[in-house]
Design a protein around this motif. Sequence first.
Motif, mmCIF file in Angstrom:
data_model
loop_
_atom_site.group_PDB
_atom_site.id
_atom_site.type_symbol
_atom_site.label_atom_id
_atom_site.label_comp_id
_atom_site.label_asym_id
_atom_site.label_seq_id
_atom_site.Cartn_x
_atom_site.Cartn_y
_atom_site.Cartn_z
ATOM 1 N N PRO A 234 66.354 56.487 152.753
ATOM 2 C CA PRO A 234 67.426 55.490 152.814
ATOM 3 C C PRO A 234 68.238 55.557 154.107
ATOM 4 O O PRO A 234 68.897 54.590 154.478
ATOM 5 C CB PRO A 234 68.303 55.803 151.607
ATOM 6 N N LYS A 235 68.196 56.697 154.801
ATOM 7 C CA LYS A 235 68.915 56.834 156.068
ATOM 8 C C LYS A 235 68.446 55.774 157.077
ATOM 9 O O LYS A 235 69.224 55.373 157.950
ATOM 10 C CB LYS A 235 68.699 58.240 156.623
ATOM 11 N N THR A 236 67.232 55.302 156.934
ATOM 12 C CA THR A 236 66.721 54.257 157.825
ATOM 13 C C THR A 236 67.599 53.018 157.757
ATOM 14 O O THR A 236 67.813 52.344 158.763
ATOM 15 C CB THR A 236 65.261 53.913 157.467
ATOM 16 N N TYR A 237 68.135 52.712 156.578
ATOM 17 C CA TYR A 237 69.036 51.565 156.465
ATOM 18 C C TYR A 237 70.309 51.778 157.281
ATOM 19 O O TYR A 237 70.875 50.832 157.810
ATOM 20 C CB TYR A 237 69.370 51.253 155.003
ATOM 21 N N LEU B 12 71.706 49.186 160.019
ATOM 22 C CA LEU B 12 73.075 48.668 160.049
ATOM 23 C C LEU B 12 73.701 48.851 161.430
ATOM 24 O O LEU B 12 74.423 47.969 161.912
ATOM 25 C CB LEU B 12 73.928 49.346 158.979
ATOM 26 N N ALA B 13 73.416 49.978 162.085
ATOM 27 C CA ALA B 13 73.937 50.203 163.436
ATOM 28 C C ALA B 13 73.341 49.196 164.416
ATOM 29 O O ALA B 13 74.054 48.629 165.254
ATOM 30 C CB ALA B 13 73.619 51.631 163.883
ATOM 31 N N ILE B 14 72.049 48.947 164.319
ATOM 32 C CA ILE B 14 71.393 47.957 165.181
ATOM 33 C C ILE B 14 71.959 46.572 164.901
ATOM 34 O O ILE B 14 72.223 45.795 165.819
ATOM 35 C CB ILE B 14 69.866 48.001 164.981
ATOM 36 N N TYR C 23 76.571 41.048 170.090
ATOM 37 C CA TYR C 23 75.920 40.228 171.113
ATOM 38 C C TYR C 23 76.005 38.740 170.753
ATOM 39 O O TYR C 23 76.310 37.902 171.604
ATOM 40 C CB TYR C 23 74.450 40.630 171.290
ATOM 41 N N VAL C 24 75.761 38.408 169.490
ATOM 42 C CA VAL C 24 75.787 37.007 169.055
ATOM 43 C C VAL C 24 77.187 36.412 169.243
ATOM 44 O O VAL C 24 77.324 35.272 169.699
ATOM 45 C CB VAL C 24 75.305 36.881 167.590
ATOM 46 N N TYR C 25 78.234 37.171 168.922
ATOM 47 C CA TYR C 25 79.596 36.678 169.143
ATOM 48 C C TYR C 25 79.876 36.500 170.633
ATOM 49 O O TYR C 25 80.566 35.567 171.034
ATOM 50 C CB TYR C 25 80.625 37.610 168.504
ATOM 51 N N HIS C 26 79.328 37.384 171.454
ATOM 52 C CA HIS C 26 79.487 37.244 172.899
ATOM 53 C C HIS C 26 78.756 35.991 173.396
ATOM 54 O O HIS C 26 79.334 35.165 174.109
ATOM 55 C CB HIS C 26 78.942 38.490 173.614
ATOM 56 N N ALA C 27 77.501 35.850 173.007
ATOM 57 C CA ALA C 27 76.671 34.741 173.485
ATOM 58 C C ALA C 27 77.141 33.387 172.971
ATOM 59 O O ALA C 27 77.065 32.391 173.687
ATOM 60 C CB ALA C 27 75.206 34.975 173.093
#
Length: 105
Positions: A46-49, A53-55, A62-66
């Motif tokens: 589950p640590k993969t999630y 979440l960090a990614i 980035y989306v808010y910037h773009a």
Amino acid sequence: MSNEAPEFRLTAPESVASDPDAIEMLRFWWSRGEPVMVIKPAFDDPKTYGAILAIAARNIAYVYHANKGLDQEATYRQILAGLRQALEGPGYKTVPETDEPKNVQ
């Protein structure tokens, strides 16, 4: 959802659509003032999630910037602050939905 403006509709990127091994792990909506999601336990660890979440936090910044011209690093810090606040706060109750019809009176 059908009355959503075209610029806000989400579609799978071509790189995903053309990958026969791609798996959908999570769907997320904001509905009636709260988050609603469907999650597949796609990983043995589950640590993969947590990494995902960090990614996602970086990509959201980035989306808010773009799209809105916001400073990407400041936006990222705001996202992390919101995450910290939610993790340290009273929390949310997980309420699983079922396929059974609800008894509405």
